[in-house]
Design an enzyme around this catalytic site. Structure first.
Site, PDB file in Angstrom:
ATOM      1  CD  GLU A  74      -2.989  -0.894   2.338  1.00  0.00           C
ATOM      2  OE1 GLU A  74      -2.606  -0.245   3.338  1.00  0.00           O
ATOM      3  OE2 GLU A  74      -4.091  -1.452   2.276  1.00  0.00           O
ATOM      4  CD  GLU A 315      -9.117  18.974  41.656  1.00  0.00           C
ATOM      5  OE1 GLU A 315     -10.315  18.652  41.672  1.00  0.00           O
ATOM      6  OE2 GLU A 315      -8.397  18.964  42.673  1.00  0.00           O
TER       7      GLU A 315
END
Length: 580
Positions: A74, A315
Protein backbone atom coordinates in the site's frame (compact mmCIF):
# COMPACT_ATOMS: atom_id res chain seq x y z
CA UNK A 1 13.28 -44.02 29.77
CA UNK A 2 10.35 -44.24 32.17
CA UNK A 3 6.98 -42.72 31.53
CA UNK A 4 7.55 -40.19 34.31
CA UNK A 5 10.88 -39.10 32.78
CA UNK A 6 9.25 -38.72 29.36
CA UNK A 7 6.55 -36.54 30.89
CA UNK A 8 9.12 -34.32 32.61
CA UNK A 9 11.14 -34.02 29.39
CA UNK A 10 8.08 -32.99 27.39
CA UNK A 11 7.11 -30.54 30.09
CA UNK A 12 10.42 -28.66 29.77
CA UNK A 13 10.30 -28.42 25.96
CA UNK A 14 9.23 -24.92 24.98
CA UNK A 15 8.24 -23.46 21.63
CA UNK A 16 11.09 -21.36 20.17
CA UNK A 17 10.10 -17.70 20.16
CA UNK A 18 11.35 -14.47 18.65
CA UNK A 19 11.29 -11.40 20.86
CA UNK A 20 9.47 -8.50 19.23
CA UNK A 21 11.16 -5.80 21.31
CA UNK A 22 7.79 -4.10 21.72
CA UNK A 23 7.24 -3.01 25.32
CA UNK A 24 4.75 -5.30 27.03
CA UNK A 25 4.02 -7.55 24.06
CA UNK A 26 6.83 -9.99 24.88
CA UNK A 27 5.50 -10.25 28.43
CA UNK A 28 2.00 -11.10 27.25
CA UNK A 29 3.27 -13.71 24.79
CA UNK A 30 5.80 -14.96 27.37
CA UNK A 31 8.78 -14.43 25.14
CA UNK A 32 7.59 -13.19 21.77
CA UNK A 33 5.90 -14.55 18.67
CA UNK A 34 6.61 -18.09 17.32
CA UNK A 35 10.06 -18.31 15.75
CA UNK A 36 10.13 -19.40 12.10
CA UNK A 37 6.32 -19.29 11.85
CA UNK A 38 3.79 -16.78 10.50
CA UNK A 39 1.86 -14.48 12.82
CA UNK A 40 -1.27 -12.62 11.77
CA UNK A 41 -1.98 -9.09 13.04
CA UNK A 42 -5.50 -8.00 12.11
CA UNK A 43 -7.68 -5.05 12.92
CA UNK A 44 -9.57 -2.06 11.61
CA UNK A 45 -8.02 0.88 9.79
CA UNK A 46 -6.00 3.09 12.12
CA UNK A 47 -5.57 0.54 14.90
CA UNK A 48 -1.77 0.34 14.47
CA UNK A 49 -1.13 -2.82 12.39
CA UNK A 50 1.50 -1.28 10.12
CA UNK A 51 3.24 0.51 12.96
CA UNK A 52 3.43 -2.64 15.10
CA UNK A 53 4.80 -4.70 12.21
CA UNK A 54 7.42 -2.14 11.22
CA UNK A 55 8.48 -1.72 14.86
CA UNK A 56 8.91 -5.49 14.97
CA UNK A 57 11.30 -5.22 12.02
CA UNK A 58 13.20 -2.19 13.36
CA UNK A 59 13.58 -3.57 16.89
CA UNK A 60 14.85 -6.83 15.47
CA UNK A 61 17.50 -5.09 13.37
CA UNK A 62 18.63 -2.67 16.09
CA UNK A 63 18.28 -4.66 19.30
CA UNK A 64 18.63 -8.30 18.21
CA UNK A 65 20.82 -8.02 15.10
CA UNK A 66 18.18 -9.74 12.99
CA UNK A 67 17.81 -8.13 9.54
CA UNK A 68 14.31 -7.86 8.18
CA UNK A 69 12.34 -7.47 4.99
CA UNK A 70 9.26 -5.28 4.88
CA UNK A 71 7.12 -5.93 1.81
CA UNK A 72 4.48 -3.23 1.44
CA UNK A 73 1.47 -3.40 -0.87
CA UNK A 74 0.00 0.00 0.00
CA UNK A 75 2.75 2.49 0.93
CA UNK A 76 6.04 3.18 -0.80
CA UNK A 77 9.36 3.15 1.04
CA UNK A 78 9.73 6.98 1.28
CA UNK A 79 6.21 7.25 2.68
CA UNK A 80 6.90 4.61 5.30
CA UNK A 81 10.18 6.24 6.28
CA UNK A 82 8.47 9.59 6.71
CA UNK A 83 5.57 8.11 8.69
CA UNK A 84 7.79 6.46 11.31
CA UNK A 85 10.53 9.10 11.50
CA UNK A 86 8.62 10.85 14.30
CA UNK A 87 9.11 7.69 16.38
CA UNK A 88 12.86 7.87 16.02
CA UNK A 89 13.07 5.08 13.41
CA UNK A 90 15.65 5.85 10.70
CA UNK A 91 14.65 3.43 7.94
CA UNK A 92 17.04 4.91 5.39
CA UNK A 93 20.05 4.30 7.62
CA UNK A 94 18.95 0.75 8.33
CA UNK A 95 18.63 0.11 4.61
CA UNK A 96 22.07 1.59 4.00
CA UNK A 97 23.49 -0.72 6.69
CA UNK A 98 21.75 -3.68 5.01
CA UNK A 99 19.76 -4.44 8.12
CA UNK A 100 16.46 -3.59 6.50
CA UNK A 101 15.00 -3.95 3.03
CA UNK A 102 11.72 -2.33 2.05
CA UNK A 103 10.09 -3.67 -1.12
CA UNK A 104 6.99 -1.99 -2.47
CA UNK A 105 4.78 -4.17 -4.67
CA UNK A 106 2.06 -2.43 -6.59
CA UNK A 107 -0.96 -4.58 -7.40
CA UNK A 108 -3.75 -3.21 -9.53
CA UNK A 109 -6.95 -4.91 -8.58
CA UNK A 110 -8.46 -4.36 -12.02
CA UNK A 111 -5.64 -6.34 -13.62
CA UNK A 112 -6.19 -9.43 -11.49
CA UNK A 113 -8.04 -12.12 -13.40
CA UNK A 114 -9.50 -15.05 -11.60
CA UNK A 115 -8.13 -18.05 -13.43
CA UNK A 116 -7.11 -21.47 -12.41
CA UNK A 117 -3.46 -20.63 -13.05
CA UNK A 118 -3.36 -17.82 -10.48
CA UNK A 119 -0.44 -18.29 -8.11
CA UNK A 120 2.14 -16.40 -6.05
CA UNK A 121 5.29 -17.63 -7.73
CA UNK A 122 6.32 -14.11 -8.70
CA UNK A 123 5.94 -12.96 -5.10
CA UNK A 124 7.98 -15.90 -3.84
CA UNK A 125 10.83 -15.10 -6.21
CA UNK A 126 10.85 -11.43 -5.32
CA UNK A 127 10.54 -12.04 -1.59
CA UNK A 128 13.14 -14.79 -1.65
CA UNK A 129 15.64 -12.50 -3.37
CA UNK A 130 15.09 -9.77 -0.72
CA UNK A 131 15.54 -12.29 2.10
CA UNK A 132 18.72 -13.72 0.65
CA UNK A 133 20.17 -10.29 -0.13
CA UNK A 134 20.43 -9.27 3.56
CA UNK A 135 20.08 -12.73 5.15
CA UNK A 136 16.84 -11.66 6.74
CA UNK A 137 15.43 -13.35 9.83
CA UNK A 138 12.20 -11.36 9.93
CA UNK A 139 9.61 -10.66 7.26
CA UNK A 140 6.49 -8.49 7.18
CA UNK A 141 3.75 -8.57 4.50
CA UNK A 142 1.55 -5.46 4.74
CA UNK A 143 -1.34 -5.99 3.93
CA UNK A 144 -2.31 -9.40 2.58
CA UNK A 145 -5.72 -8.36 1.20
CA UNK A 146 -4.02 -6.67 -1.74
CA UNK A 147 -2.61 -9.99 -2.89
CA UNK A 148 -6.05 -11.48 -3.33
CA UNK A 149 -8.08 -8.45 -4.32
CA UNK A 150 -10.83 -9.42 -6.72
CA UNK A 151 -10.54 -13.16 -6.10
CA UNK A 152 -13.72 -14.90 -5.01
CA UNK A 153 -12.71 -18.52 -5.62
CA UNK A 154 -12.28 -19.82 -2.10
CA UNK A 155 -10.48 -22.95 -3.26
CA UNK A 156 -7.74 -20.95 -5.03
CA UNK A 157 -7.57 -18.44 -2.18
CA UNK A 158 -7.21 -21.13 0.47
CA UNK A 159 -4.60 -23.02 -1.54
CA UNK A 160 -2.46 -19.96 -2.19
CA UNK A 161 -2.68 -18.80 1.42
CA UNK A 162 -1.54 -22.19 2.65
CA UNK A 163 1.24 -22.19 0.08
CA UNK A 164 2.36 -18.70 1.16
CA UNK A 165 2.46 -19.61 4.83
CA UNK A 166 4.25 -22.88 4.16
CA UNK A 167 6.80 -21.11 1.96
CA UNK A 168 7.57 -18.67 4.80
CA UNK A 169 8.03 -21.59 7.19
CA UNK A 170 10.36 -23.33 4.75
CA UNK A 171 12.47 -20.19 4.52
CA UNK A 172 12.83 -20.28 8.32
CA UNK A 173 11.87 -16.63 8.79
CA UNK A 174 9.67 -15.23 11.52
CA UNK A 175 6.89 -13.53 9.61
CA UNK A 176 4.13 -11.07 10.41
CA UNK A 177 1.21 -10.71 8.01
CA UNK A 178 -1.21 -7.84 8.52
CA UNK A 179 -4.84 -8.06 7.57
CA UNK A 180 -7.90 -5.88 7.69
CA UNK A 181 -10.89 -6.79 9.80
CA UNK A 182 -13.69 -8.74 8.23
CA UNK A 183 -17.44 -8.53 8.58
CA UNK A 184 -19.37 -10.28 11.30
CA UNK A 185 -17.47 -12.97 13.14
CA UNK A 186 -14.54 -13.01 10.70
CA UNK A 187 -11.28 -11.52 11.89
CA UNK A 188 -10.11 -10.81 8.32
CA UNK A 189 -11.86 -10.21 5.05
CA UNK A 190 -11.19 -13.67 3.69
CA UNK A 191 -11.53 -15.34 7.07
CA UNK A 192 -8.84 -17.88 6.14
CA UNK A 193 -5.62 -16.31 7.39
CA UNK A 194 -6.67 -16.74 11.01
CA UNK A 195 -6.93 -20.47 10.58
CA UNK A 196 -3.58 -21.08 8.90
CA UNK A 197 -1.61 -18.69 11.13
CA UNK A 198 0.19 -20.06 14.15
CA UNK A 199 -0.42 -16.86 16.14
CA UNK A 200 -3.25 -14.34 15.70
CA UNK A 201 -3.18 -10.89 17.34
CA UNK A 202 -6.26 -8.69 17.13
CA UNK A 203 -5.93 -4.91 17.43
CA UNK A 204 -8.96 -2.80 18.25
CA UNK A 205 -9.55 0.94 18.18
CA UNK A 206 -12.63 2.00 20.13
CA UNK A 207 -14.24 5.36 20.80
CA UNK A 208 -16.36 5.44 23.95
CA UNK A 209 -17.80 8.72 25.24
CA UNK A 210 -15.70 10.58 22.66
CA UNK A 211 -12.50 9.04 24.05
CA UNK A 212 -10.47 6.69 21.86
CA UNK A 213 -8.67 3.65 23.22
CA UNK A 214 -6.57 1.02 21.48
CA UNK A 215 -6.60 -2.57 22.75
CA UNK A 216 -4.75 -5.76 21.88
CA UNK A 217 -5.87 -9.36 22.30
CA UNK A 218 -4.17 -12.62 21.38
CA UNK A 219 -6.82 -14.76 19.70
CA UNK A 220 -4.67 -17.86 19.49
CA UNK A 221 -1.10 -19.01 19.93
CA UNK A 222 -0.34 -22.59 18.92
CA UNK A 223 1.96 -24.48 21.25
CA UNK A 224 2.31 -21.74 23.86
CA UNK A 225 0.63 -20.30 26.91
CA UNK A 226 -0.29 -16.63 26.51
CA UNK A 227 -2.35 -13.88 28.04
CA UNK A 228 -5.99 -14.03 27.01
CA UNK A 229 -7.30 -10.67 28.20
CA UNK A 230 -7.63 -7.41 26.36
CA UNK A 231 -4.60 -5.21 26.90
CA UNK A 232 -4.56 -1.45 26.26
CA UNK A 233 -1.65 -0.12 24.23
CA UNK A 234 -0.33 3.33 23.56
CA UNK A 235 1.25 4.82 20.46
CA UNK A 236 3.53 7.74 21.27
CA UNK A 237 6.89 9.17 20.27
CA UNK A 238 8.66 6.01 21.43
CA UNK A 239 6.51 3.56 19.51
CA UNK A 240 4.02 1.05 20.88
CA UNK A 241 3.69 0.20 24.55
CA UNK A 242 1.38 -2.56 25.70
CA UNK A 243 0.31 -2.73 29.33
CA UNK A 244 0.07 -6.33 30.54
CA UNK A 245 -2.27 -7.04 33.42
CA UNK A 246 -0.16 -8.07 36.37
CA UNK A 247 -0.42 -11.39 38.14
CA UNK A 248 -3.62 -12.08 40.06
CA UNK A 249 -2.01 -14.68 42.35
CA UNK A 250 -1.24 -12.13 45.10
CA UNK A 251 2.24 -13.51 45.64
CA UNK A 252 4.04 -10.19 45.78
CA UNK A 253 6.93 -9.46 48.13
CA UNK A 254 6.25 -6.99 50.95
CA UNK A 255 8.54 -4.81 53.03
CA UNK A 256 8.49 -4.07 56.77
CA UNK A 257 10.42 -0.82 56.32
CA UNK A 258 8.63 2.43 57.07
CA UNK A 259 8.55 5.77 55.25
CA UNK A 260 7.63 9.04 56.92
CA UNK A 261 4.54 10.99 55.94
CA UNK A 262 6.42 14.25 56.46
CA UNK A 263 4.23 15.16 59.47
CA UNK A 264 5.73 13.96 62.79
CA UNK A 265 2.34 14.03 64.53
CA UNK A 266 0.84 11.80 61.83
CA UNK A 267 3.79 9.43 62.07
CA UNK A 268 3.17 9.18 65.81
CA UNK A 269 -0.42 8.16 65.08
CA UNK A 270 0.99 5.39 62.90
CA UNK A 271 3.12 3.86 65.61
CA UNK A 272 5.74 6.59 65.37
CA UNK A 273 7.23 5.31 62.11
CA UNK A 274 4.90 6.19 59.20
CA UNK A 275 3.60 4.06 56.32
CA UNK A 276 4.96 0.75 55.04
CA UNK A 277 7.35 1.04 52.11
CA UNK A 278 5.73 -0.24 48.93
CA UNK A 279 2.27 0.20 50.43
CA UNK A 280 -0.69 2.22 49.21
CA UNK A 281 -2.29 5.14 51.04
CA UNK A 282 -5.65 6.81 50.39
CA UNK A 283 -6.36 10.35 51.62
CA UNK A 284 -10.01 11.25 51.17
CA UNK A 285 -11.98 14.28 52.21
CA UNK A 286 -14.21 17.09 51.05
CA UNK A 287 -13.00 20.02 48.99
CA UNK A 288 -10.57 22.33 50.76
CA UNK A 289 -9.60 19.92 53.55
CA UNK A 290 -5.93 19.78 52.53
CA UNK A 291 -5.61 16.54 50.55
CA UNK A 292 -3.24 18.04 47.99
CA UNK A 293 -1.19 19.62 50.79
CA UNK A 294 -0.82 16.21 52.43
CA UNK A 295 0.22 14.66 49.12
CA UNK A 296 2.73 17.44 48.45
CA UNK A 297 4.13 17.07 51.98
CA UNK A 298 4.55 13.35 51.38
CA UNK A 299 6.32 13.99 48.07
CA UNK A 300 8.53 16.66 49.65
CA UNK A 301 9.53 14.29 52.46
CA UNK A 302 10.48 11.59 49.95
CA UNK A 303 12.60 14.00 47.92
CA UNK A 304 14.24 15.24 51.12
CA UNK A 305 15.38 11.64 51.67
CA UNK A 306 17.01 11.80 48.18
CA UNK A 307 14.30 9.51 46.78
CA UNK A 308 12.57 9.98 43.45
CA UNK A 309 8.89 10.87 43.21
CA UNK A 310 6.36 11.15 40.38
CA UNK A 311 3.34 13.38 40.97
CA UNK A 312 0.37 12.60 38.67
CA UNK A 313 -1.94 15.62 38.78
CA UNK A 314 -5.43 15.45 37.26
CA UNK A 315 -6.74 18.75 38.59
CA UNK A 316 -3.98 21.37 38.79
CA UNK A 317 -0.97 22.19 36.67
CA UNK A 318 2.54 21.67 38.11
CA UNK A 319 3.11 25.43 38.33
CA UNK A 320 -0.11 25.84 40.30
CA UNK A 321 0.87 23.12 42.75
CA UNK A 322 4.38 24.52 43.21
CA UNK A 323 3.04 28.04 43.76
CA UNK A 324 0.32 26.94 46.18
CA UNK A 325 2.68 24.82 48.25
CA UNK A 326 4.92 27.84 48.84
CA UNK A 327 2.10 29.21 51.02
CA UNK A 328 2.62 26.37 53.53
CA UNK A 329 6.41 26.52 53.48
CA UNK A 330 7.06 23.70 50.99
CA UNK A 331 9.48 24.32 48.10
CA UNK A 332 8.87 21.66 45.44
CA UNK A 333 10.74 23.52 42.71
CA UNK A 334 14.13 22.69 44.20
CA UNK A 335 13.32 18.98 43.97
CA UNK A 336 12.25 19.41 40.34
CA UNK A 337 15.52 21.20 39.58
CA UNK A 338 17.51 18.37 41.19
CA UNK A 339 15.67 15.77 39.12
CA UNK A 340 14.12 14.09 42.16
CA UNK A 341 10.53 15.22 41.49
CA UNK A 342 8.69 14.84 38.20
CA UNK A 343 5.17 16.07 37.47
CA UNK A 344 2.83 14.41 34.99
CA UNK A 345 -0.25 16.60 34.62
CA UNK A 346 -3.20 15.96 32.30
CA UNK A 347 -6.95 16.20 32.25
CA UNK A 348 -8.67 12.82 32.69
CA UNK A 349 -10.55 13.37 29.44
CA UNK A 350 -7.25 13.40 27.51
CA UNK A 351 -7.27 9.59 27.34
CA UNK A 352 -9.36 6.66 28.36
CA UNK A 353 -8.60 4.84 31.60
CA UNK A 354 -6.47 2.23 29.86
CA UNK A 355 -4.45 4.88 28.07
CA UNK A 356 -3.86 6.72 31.34
CA UNK A 357 -2.71 3.44 32.84
CA UNK A 358 -0.33 2.77 29.96
CA UNK A 359 1.06 6.31 30.18
CA UNK A 360 1.65 5.94 33.92
CA UNK A 361 3.24 2.54 33.39
CA UNK A 362 5.68 3.99 30.85
CA UNK A 363 6.60 7.04 32.92
CA UNK A 364 7.15 4.94 36.06
CA UNK A 365 9.25 2.36 34.20
CA UNK A 366 11.40 5.11 32.73
CA UNK A 367 11.83 7.33 35.82
CA UNK A 368 11.99 4.48 38.42
CA UNK A 369 10.58 6.45 41.37
CA UNK A 370 10.40 5.42 45.02
CA UNK A 371 7.13 7.27 45.63
CA UNK A 372 4.11 7.95 43.38
CA UNK A 373 1.25 10.40 44.04
CA UNK A 374 -2.12 10.43 42.20
CA UNK A 375 -4.13 13.58 42.89
CA UNK A 376 -7.12 13.09 42.73
CA UNK A 377 -8.35 9.72 41.48
CA UNK A 378 -12.01 10.73 41.65
CA UNK A 379 -11.54 12.86 38.52
CA UNK A 380 -11.11 9.61 36.59
CA UNK A 381 -14.84 8.98 37.10
CA UNK A 382 -15.40 11.37 34.19
CA UNK A 383 -13.92 8.84 31.75
CA UNK A 384 -15.12 5.59 33.29
CA UNK A 385 -17.47 3.95 35.73
CA UNK A 386 -16.65 3.21 39.37
CA UNK A 387 -15.96 -0.44 38.57
CA UNK A 388 -13.67 0.51 35.67
CA UNK A 389 -11.72 2.96 37.83
CA UNK A 390 -11.37 0.31 40.52
CA UNK A 391 -10.14 -2.24 37.97
CA UNK A 392 -7.58 0.26 36.68
CA UNK A 393 -6.35 1.06 40.19
CA UNK A 394 -6.06 -2.66 41.01
CA UNK A 395 -3.69 -3.09 38.10
CA UNK A 396 -1.75 0.05 39.04
CA UNK A 397 -1.43 -0.97 42.70
CA UNK A 398 -0.32 -4.49 41.71
CA UNK A 399 2.32 -3.04 39.41
CA UNK A 400 3.59 -0.60 42.05
CA UNK A 401 3.72 -3.33 44.69
CA UNK A 402 5.80 -5.45 42.35
CA UNK A 403 8.20 -2.53 42.01
CA UNK A 404 8.13 -1.80 45.80
CA UNK A 405 6.91 1.76 45.12
CA UNK A 406 4.90 3.59 47.78
CA UNK A 407 1.80 5.27 46.35
CA UNK A 408 -0.54 7.89 47.79
CA UNK A 409 -3.98 8.53 46.28
CA UNK A 410 -6.22 11.47 47.05
CA UNK A 411 -9.97 11.23 46.61
CA UNK A 412 -12.67 13.89 46.78
CA UNK A 413 -15.61 12.95 49.01
CA UNK A 414 -19.03 14.46 48.43
CA UNK A 415 -22.48 13.68 49.68
CA UNK A 416 -23.24 11.67 46.58
CA UNK A 417 -23.58 7.96 46.04
CA UNK A 418 -20.97 7.90 43.27
CA UNK A 419 -18.22 9.43 45.36
CA UNK A 420 -19.05 7.32 48.39
CA UNK A 421 -18.84 4.24 46.21
CA UNK A 422 -15.51 5.46 44.85
CA UNK A 423 -14.06 5.97 48.34
CA UNK A 424 -15.33 2.63 49.59
CA UNK A 425 -14.29 0.78 46.45
CA UNK A 426 -10.78 2.18 46.42
CA UNK A 427 -10.36 2.00 50.19
CA UNK A 428 -10.61 -1.78 50.10
CA UNK A 429 -7.52 -1.88 47.87
CA UNK A 430 -5.21 0.34 49.91
CA UNK A 431 -3.16 -0.45 53.00
CA UNK A 432 -3.88 2.80 54.86
CA UNK A 433 -6.85 5.15 54.70
CA UNK A 434 -6.81 8.69 56.11
CA UNK A 435 -10.00 10.72 56.40
CA UNK A 436 -9.96 14.52 56.51
CA UNK A 437 -13.30 16.06 57.45
CA UNK A 438 -14.76 19.52 58.05
CA UNK A 439 -15.70 20.34 61.64
CA UNK A 440 -18.17 23.26 61.83
CA UNK A 441 -18.61 24.68 65.33
CA UNK A 442 -18.92 28.06 66.96
CA UNK A 443 -19.34 29.76 63.59
CA UNK A 444 -16.05 28.37 62.26
CA UNK A 445 -14.93 25.73 59.77
CA UNK A 446 -11.97 23.66 60.91
CA UNK A 447 -10.41 20.37 59.84
CA UNK A 448 -10.22 17.06 61.61
CA UNK A 449 -8.22 13.96 60.66
CA UNK A 450 -8.42 10.35 61.74
CA UNK A 451 -7.11 7.01 60.52
CA UNK A 452 -9.83 4.76 59.15
CA UNK A 453 -7.46 1.83 58.80
CA UNK A 454 -3.79 0.98 58.57
CA UNK A 455 -3.06 -2.65 57.90
CA UNK A 456 -0.30 -4.41 59.77
CA UNK A 457 0.51 -1.72 62.33
CA UNK A 458 -0.73 -0.23 65.56
CA UNK A 459 -2.41 3.11 64.93
CA UNK A 460 -4.34 5.77 66.83
CA UNK A 461 -8.14 5.85 66.85
CA UNK A 462 -8.33 9.49 67.92
CA UNK A 463 -9.58 12.45 65.94
CA UNK A 464 -6.94 15.16 65.65
CA UNK A 465 -7.38 18.71 64.50
CA UNK A 466 -5.58 19.18 61.18
CA UNK A 467 -3.94 22.61 61.07
CA UNK A 468 -2.58 24.28 57.93
CA UNK A 469 -0.42 27.35 58.47
CA UNK A 470 2.29 29.25 56.61
CA UNK A 471 4.80 27.17 58.56
CA UNK A 472 3.43 23.83 57.38
CA UNK A 473 1.02 21.10 58.43
CA UNK A 474 0.46 19.79 61.91
CA UNK A 475 -1.96 17.70 63.95
CA UNK A 476 -2.95 18.98 67.39
CA UNK A 477 -4.82 17.38 70.25
CA UNK A 478 -8.54 18.13 70.25
CA UNK A 479 -10.25 19.50 73.39
CA UNK A 480 -13.35 17.97 74.88
CA UNK A 481 -15.78 20.53 76.25
CA UNK A 482 -19.34 20.39 77.54
CA UNK A 483 -20.61 20.43 73.94
CA UNK A 484 -18.18 17.84 72.58
CA UNK A 485 -14.98 18.23 70.54
CA UNK A 486 -13.64 21.78 70.46
CA UNK A 487 -11.57 23.14 67.58
CA UNK A 488 -10.34 26.51 66.37
CA UNK A 489 -11.27 29.51 68.51
CA UNK A 490 -13.41 27.31 70.78
CA UNK A 491 -10.33 25.25 71.53
CA UNK A 492 -8.28 28.41 72.16
CA UNK A 493 -11.03 29.75 74.42
CA UNK A 494 -11.07 26.49 76.33
CA UNK A 495 -7.27 26.61 76.64
CA UNK A 496 -7.49 30.26 77.83
CA UNK A 497 -10.17 29.32 80.32
CA UNK A 498 -8.05 26.46 81.60
CA UNK A 499 -5.03 28.75 81.82
CA UNK A 500 -7.13 31.32 83.72
CA UNK A 501 -8.38 28.63 86.06
CA UNK A 502 -4.84 27.50 86.61
CA UNK A 503 -3.79 31.04 87.48
CA UNK A 504 -6.70 31.38 89.88
CA UNK A 505 -5.87 28.07 91.45
CA UNK A 506 -2.26 29.11 91.83
CA UNK A 507 -3.36 32.42 93.37
CA UNK A 508 -5.72 30.65 95.77
CA UNK A 509 -3.03 28.22 96.72
CA UNK A 510 -0.53 31.02 97.32
CA UNK A 511 -3.11 32.93 99.41
CA UNK A 512 -3.71 29.86 101.53
CA UNK A 513 0.01 29.39 101.86
CA UNK A 514 0.42 32.96 103.11
CA UNK A 515 -2.50 32.52 105.51
CA UNK A 516 -0.91 29.37 106.86
CA UNK A 517 2.40 31.22 107.29
CA UNK A 518 0.65 33.99 109.18
CA UNK A 519 -1.22 31.51 111.38
CA UNK A 520 1.99 29.66 112.00
CA UNK A 521 3.70 32.86 113.06
CA UNK A 522 0.79 33.79 115.35
CA UNK A 523 0.78 30.31 116.81
CA UNK A 524 4.51 30.37 117.22
CA UNK A 525 4.21 33.75 118.98
CA UNK A 526 1.53 32.36 121.30
CA UNK A 527 3.69 29.34 121.97
CA UNK A 528 6.60 31.69 122.75
CA UNK A 529 4.46 33.72 125.16
CA UNK A 530 3.21 30.62 126.84
CA UNK A 531 6.77 29.40 127.07
CA UNK A 532 7.81 32.70 128.67
CA UNK A 533 4.86 32.56 131.07
CA UNK A 534 5.75 28.99 131.90
CA UNK A 535 9.37 29.96 132.49
CA UNK A 536 8.28 32.89 134.68
CA UNK A 537 5.96 30.71 136.70
CA UNK A 538 8.63 28.09 136.95
CA UNK A 539 11.17 30.70 138.04
CA UNK A 540 8.75 32.11 140.60
CA UNK A 541 8.06 28.68 141.92
CA UNK A 542 11.76 27.92 142.07
CA UNK A 543 12.29 31.20 143.97
CA UNK A 544 9.74 30.18 146.57
CA UNK A 545 11.41 26.82 146.87
CA UNK A 546 14.78 28.54 147.34
CA UNK A 547 13.41 30.96 149.97
CA UNK A 548 11.84 28.13 151.88
CA UNK A 549 15.14 26.26 151.70
CA UNK A 550 17.03 29.31 152.94
CA UNK A 551 14.55 29.70 155.80
CA UNK A 552 14.99 26.08 156.68
CA UNK A 553 18.73 26.46 156.57
CA UNK A 554 18.60 29.62 158.73
CA UNK A 555 16.27 28.01 161.27
CA UNK A 556 18.46 24.95 161.39
CA UNK A 557 21.56 27.12 161.90
CA UNK A 558 19.91 29.18 164.59
CA UNK A 559 18.71 26.08 166.37
CA UNK A 560 22.23 24.69 166.25
CA UNK A 561 23.72 27.86 167.56
CA UNK A 562 21.15 27.93 170.33
CA UNK A 563 21.98 24.40 171.13
CA UNK A 564 25.65 25.16 171.23
CA UNK A 565 25.09 28.17 173.46
CA UNK A 566 23.08 26.21 175.91
CA UNK A 567 25.73 23.57 176.11
CA UNK A 568 28.50 26.17 176.73
CA UNK A 569 26.74 27.86 179.59
CA UNK A 570 26.24 24.60 181.54
CA UNK A 571 29.88 23.39 181.29
CA UNK A 572 31.63 26.66 182.25
CA UNK A 573 31.08 26.46 186.11
CA UNK A 574 32.22 22.87 186.31
CA UNK A 575 35.42 23.89 184.65
CA UNK A 576 36.05 26.65 187.13
CA UNK A 577 35.50 24.35 190.17
CA UNK A 578 37.96 21.85 188.87
CA UNK A 579 40.65 24.52 188.73
CA UNK A 580 40.19 25.20 192.37
Amino acid sequence: MTKKTQTQTLHHVQLPKTATGITGLDEITEGGIPKGRPTLICGQAGCGKTLMSIEFIVRGAVEFNEPGVFMAFEEKAPELAMNVSSLGFDLEKLQADKKLRIDYVHINRTEIAETGEYNLEGLFIRLGYAIDAIKAKRVVLDTIENLFAGLTNQAILRAELRRLFQWLKDKGVTAIITGESGDGHLLTRQGLEEYVSDCVILLDHRVINQISTRRLRIIKYRGSVHGTNEYPFLIDEEGISVLPITSLKLEKEVSSKRVSSGIPALDSMLGGKGFFKGGSVLVSGTAGTGKTSLAAYFANEACSRKEKCIYFAFEESPKQIIRNMHSIGVDLQKHVDKGLLQFYASRPTLHGLEMHLVAMYKVIKKFKPNVVVLDPITNLITVGSVSEVKAMLIRLIDFLQDEQITVMFTALSLNTVVNEQTDEGVSSLVDAWLMVRDIEFNGERNRGMYIMKSRGMKHSNQVREFVITDKGLDLVEVYLGPDGVLTGSAREAQKLQEQTGEILREFAVSSKDREIVRKRKVLEAKISNLQMEFESAEEELNKIYQEEELVKQAVSKTRQEMTNIRRGMHEEPATKGSKK
